[in-house]
Scaffold this active site. Sequence first.
Site, PDB file in Angstrom:
ATOM      1  N   ASP A 125       0.998  -1.208  -0.058  1.00  0.00           N
ATOM      2  CA  ASP A 125      -0.177  -0.130  -0.115  1.00  0.00           C
ATOM      3  C   ASP A 125       0.819   1.277   0.069  1.00  0.00           C
ATOM      4  O   ASP A 125       1.865   1.193  -0.890  1.00  0.00           O
ATOM      5  CB  ASP A 125      -1.021  -0.078   1.287  1.00  0.00           C
ATOM      6  CG  ASP A 125      -2.020   1.140   1.194  1.00  0.00           C
ATOM      7  OD1 ASP A 125      -3.105   0.949   0.259  1.00  0.00           O
ATOM      8  OD2 ASP A 125      -1.691   2.044   2.123  1.00  0.00           O
ATOM      9  N   TYR A 230      -7.728  14.163 -12.695  1.00  0.00           N
ATOM     10  CA  TYR A 230      -6.461  13.038 -12.854  1.00  0.00           C
ATOM     11  C   TYR A 230      -6.010  12.918 -14.242  1.00  0.00           C
ATOM     12  O   TYR A 230      -6.492  13.215 -15.358  1.00  0.00           O
ATOM     13  CB  TYR A 230      -6.970  11.831 -12.774  1.00  0.00           C
ATOM     14  CG  TYR A 230      -7.825  11.557 -11.085  1.00  0.00           C
ATOM     15  CD1 TYR A 230      -7.170  11.872  -9.835  1.00  0.00           C
ATOM     16  CD2 TYR A 230      -8.810  11.099 -10.844  1.00  0.00           C
ATOM     17  CE1 TYR A 230      -7.589  11.831  -8.528  1.00  0.00           C
ATOM     18  CE2 TYR A 230      -9.648  10.869  -9.733  1.00  0.00           C
ATOM     19  CZ  TYR A 230      -9.078  11.440  -8.514  1.00  0.00           C
ATOM     20  OH  TYR A 230      -9.371  11.236  -7.524  1.00  0.00           O
ATOM     21  N   HIS A 281      -7.036  -6.809  -0.434  1.00  0.00           N
ATOM     22  CA  HIS A 281      -5.948  -5.684  -0.302  1.00  0.00           C
ATOM     23  C   HIS A 281      -4.773  -6.005   0.355  1.00  0.00           C
ATOM     24  O   HIS A 281      -3.458  -5.669   0.210  1.00  0.00           O
ATOM     25  CB  HIS A 281      -6.260  -4.387  -0.151  1.00  0.00           C
ATOM     26  CG  HIS A 281      -5.466  -3.281   0.201  1.00  0.00           C
ATOM     27  ND1 HIS A 281      -4.948  -2.689  -1.205  1.00  0.00           N
ATOM     28  CD2 HIS A 281      -4.826  -2.277   1.042  1.00  0.00           C
ATOM     29  CE1 HIS A 281      -4.220  -1.657  -0.854  1.00  0.00           C
ATOM     30  NE2 HIS A 281      -4.208  -1.399   0.592  1.00  0.00           N
TER      31      HIS A 281
END
Length: 302
Positions: A125, A230, A281
């Site tokens: 992460d 973005y 994750h």
Amino acid sequence: MPFAAAPLLGVMMLSAPDAPAKPDVFDRVRHDYADNNGVRIHFASLGEGPLIIMIHGFPDFWYSWRYQMDALADRFQVVAMDLRGYNLSDKPEGVDNYAMPLLVGDVLAVMQKAGKDKAIVVGHDWGGAVAWGVAMMYPDKVEKLVVCDLPHPRGFRRELANNPKQQRNSAYARTFQKEGAESMLTPESLADIVGTMDDATRARYIEAFSKSDIAAMLNYYKANYPYEPYTEDTSPLVKVKPPVLMFHGLRDWALLPSMLNDTWEWLEKPLTLVTVPDAGHWVQHDARDLVSNTMRWWLTQP
């Protein structure tokens, strides 16, 4: 008499106590601190040998790497950091204190305190983002790179710019970038984000988050996560020089696997990519044995 003794012996053998369980990594590590221009960075160390530096993500602390530390400590000195803002590391105020060059500097400070000129760098992460940063900014300091659930920054930026599903799934990050977002979070709710764990582990996480600065945790998003609108990264490409091993849980909703596409275009050395269908994750937790065993094999290859 011998005939009577045999069944008794069998009962005694069956009921003999098991060998004592090995103490948890939490109770076996050595603790130390490195200094990066006045910011103290805590790290836990286990084992001896070539240096591995492990960097956790959000929300987490050094103990995220407990399974991998246990699996590798017989061959390596495995050092797991607390990122600045977390647990026992310092928590400087202000968003500017969480810019990527400073986070990279924290890793180099830990490396220096461990007495090594280079290391194997492992990240998950935000720790993965820092690990990529160390490899790109200081390639001579990184022997090998291992990244869990954090695609190469160019793949990350590309999907964030062009993939509507990724934009929707990144809504949490836009929330974290807002002023006062820390008021929505508690040590208990942060532990819930990490996922299912036993009571003792959950208590350790809550204690670590109670010692952390939640506003500092969110400064990683304010200082480093792209803001809307973005755009793709069009800066001159700096290829990653060390060999790379990546793990990605395909149930990671925050970072879609499409981010992995073209990663090999941005590397100089071979890429070993392991995708795990049933992992989320926290792939180093969800597929702990696969991650640990693969790391052990890959790190011992010539």
